[in-house]
Structure formats: structure tokens, C-alpha cells
Design an enzyme around this catalytic site. Sequence first.
Site, PDB file in Angstrom:
ATOM      1  N   PRO A  15       0.694  -1.297   0.173  1.00 51.58           N
ATOM      2  CA  PRO A  15       0.088  -0.118   0.003  1.00 51.58           C
ATOM      3  C   PRO A  15       0.759   1.248  -0.096  1.00 51.58           C
ATOM      4  O   PRO A  15       1.904   1.379   0.995  1.00 51.58           O
ATOM      5  CB  PRO A  15      -0.762  -0.142   1.329  1.00 51.58           C
ATOM      6  N   CYS A 110       2.636   2.810   9.882  1.00 53.53           N
ATOM      7  CA  CYS A 110       2.779   4.022   9.356  1.00 53.53           C
ATOM      8  C   CYS A 110       3.309   5.141  10.494  1.00 53.53           C
ATOM      9  O   CYS A 110       2.509   5.122  11.460  1.00 53.53           O
ATOM     10  CB  CYS A 110       1.407   4.555   8.835  1.00 53.53           C
ATOM     11  N   GLY A 232      12.988  -2.908   0.933  1.00 49.19           N
ATOM     12  CA  GLY A 232      14.173  -2.904   0.434  1.00 49.19           C
ATOM     13  C   GLY A 232      14.380  -4.063  -0.704  1.00 49.19           C
ATOM     14  O   GLY A 232      15.565  -4.507  -1.132  1.00 49.19           O
TER      15      GLY A 232
END
Length: 392
Positions: A15, A110, A232
Site C-alpha cells: 500500500p 505508518c 528494500g
Amino acid sequence: MAAAVARQLRTSVAPMVDVTDPCFLRLLRLISPFGNHQLWTEMVHANAFSRGQLHQNPAKLAQHIPLRELQDFAPHVVVQIGASAPDDAHAAVGRLAELGVRHVNLNCGCPSRNVQMGSFGAVLMKSPGLAAEIIGAMRDAARGSTCEVSVKCRIGIDDDESSGFLRRFIAAVADQQCSDAARPARIVLHARRAWLSGLSPKQNRKVPELNHQRVHEMVREFPHVSFVVNGGIDSVDAVRYHLARADGVMLGRKIREDPWFLAQLDQHVYGAPQHQIPSAAGVLAQYIQFADQMHSQYGTRYTILARPLYALFSGRRARAMRTHLGAAISRATAVPGADGSPTYAVPFGILVQDALRSAELEFRMRVGMLEPDAGADIGPREPETKQPAVAC
């Protein structure tokens, strides 16, 4: 990996705010039509369903939830929500399940200041008991439906990246998820800690050091939990490496910058024949058709419809398309519809084709080309099909 859970080697698109809207997700489906990847929406606050009644406004709902994908692609779509209260989360999952959503994820990763002020996102990792209550409410709302519930979090918060901190959080939320043996707990672990102050959300995706080994450690310690590793991962070899050590891999910025990477995975991870990989021209044509339908049915703004197209182009292609398509949209005459959404006199597809021609003409004039040449083609980049190099 332990044999206690039926493992599925799956790849997911993370997302991403202002990226993974329904239009971008449709573009990804056109690039990769095989159903190999889960596609995640941007985070939607649970309040939008429990208090804002978002589900009752099709035009607004279509800006957040890929309604067209749910018709035949629902098992591969994940809707992520942010929630700070069990009641709000319960209402959101119930509404989403009624819409046909098959998987809802709770954002516990988040780190943005606005999200912190709402007491959800990464701050929930500091309150594993509350996070567990929210997951329990989501699970309760999903009972009796085909909707799955999961969690996405970081490996640590601020100065605490210890195994013990992460272990306590996973144990709390996994216990709530494991009440139904048919649906094992599923956790997406972003292999970076989250700094709640001092770093922006963008910096939080780059500055904290990656620690994939911590994710692999949790895989071994919680054999009854299905883990997806995130952070990553940007090559076919890296995807293969992590799929051998966890239950799935999530890709974010790599797909934002190069959506055709999904086609590489289709070939080199899932074994799709090269001749079945869609062409760039075909993807563009189908996306334009979809965009015209979205505007006709939901009044979606052309600026929103145009945004995913820039990812189809690279280098000067992207710059030229952004300039000319943006200018064409700004010049397009729009009349407000009955619901306030704009209705344009010129179809979206016509503006795209005009922008392509203008960008190509600009390039030829710049380099002094008088005749058409293959090097002047500014169409969308073709998918990379060669076999990737094997990592040392």
C-alpha cells in the site's frame, strides 16, 4: 520454514499513499493478468465506513476501493485500513465484506505525524493489547464471510528494535487471529524500525537500517504465523531469496518506479511464457478503455486517471508525457455533473493519443530529425524479458 502452515509463495504490491489507487491497481493487473500478485490499496481510515458512510457513495468509494477488480479478482485485492478503536474497525470490515472484499489489513506501521495524532498506524505497536482488541473486532466482523484479516507492522519503534519488543507484539495480535484454525495469522513485517519523531514518512522508508534477519528470526519462532517480508527488495534474485525463507514478499517503491517488474516476476518466479507477457501498446490501449469507463461511471477526474500512466514511461518518455498530457488535461473543458464531478468534452483516450504525438514531435524537433526513426518512439517502455543475472 515450518510445516505447520500451508505455504504459498506469493508476491504483493505494498500500500502506497497517492500511488496504489484503483487506477494504478488496474494498470498492474493489465501488466500482470495471471493472478500471481496481491494488490494492496492505499490505507483508508475505518472512520470513513463507520461514521462517514463511504460505502454508500459509489463515486467516492471508487477513488479508494477497486470496485471493478472485485468483480473477478477479489481474492487478490487487499484493502488496508487504519483504526484506533475496535468498534470502528468492526464496522469497516463488515462493510467491506459486504462489498465483496476478501482481505482487510490493519496498518500498524505508518509513522506519519497525522496518523500518530489519530492514534493508529505504528503507534499501535506500543499498545499490543489495543492492537489485539482491534484485530479481534475485525476477525469478529469477518466471521461467516470469506474475508481474511491480517496485520502490517514494523520490526521496531524508535530506539527499541529488540526481538522481545517485536515478539510481544506478534504474540498479542497472532493470538487474536488464530482463533480460527482455518485462517492462520498473517503478518506483513516491514524490515525497518519506525522513528515516530525526527524522520518524515519518506525518510522512514529509507533511513532506518534494513534488518531482514529479524523477519527470518520471527518466521522460525512463530511457525503457526504466515509472514510476508517487506522492505528494500528490488530484484528477482532478492525475491527468490526471501520466498525461500518466508511465506511471501511485498514490493513497494520498486513497483512504483517500474511496474513492469511484475512481468519479470511472472516469468522468472512463476514461469509464465514470454509470449504471454502483455505488450506495452496493449496495456496502454486497455488502460485507456478502463479510464474512459471510470470517468463515465464514477466521474473520476482526468488528473487521477493520468497519474498511473507516467509509470509506463521512462526517462524522457515520462517527462514528455507528463508535460503534454498535463497541459492537455488543463485545457480540456469540463462541466460539473449532477454530483459535482467533472464531465469532459474530450474523451481521456483522445487526450492521451494527442499527448503522445506532441511529445514525439517535440523530441524530433529537438534533435533535428526530419524523418521518423525508431529512436524517436516515445511510446511506453516494453517489459524487460531477459533472464536476470544470478546474484553472487
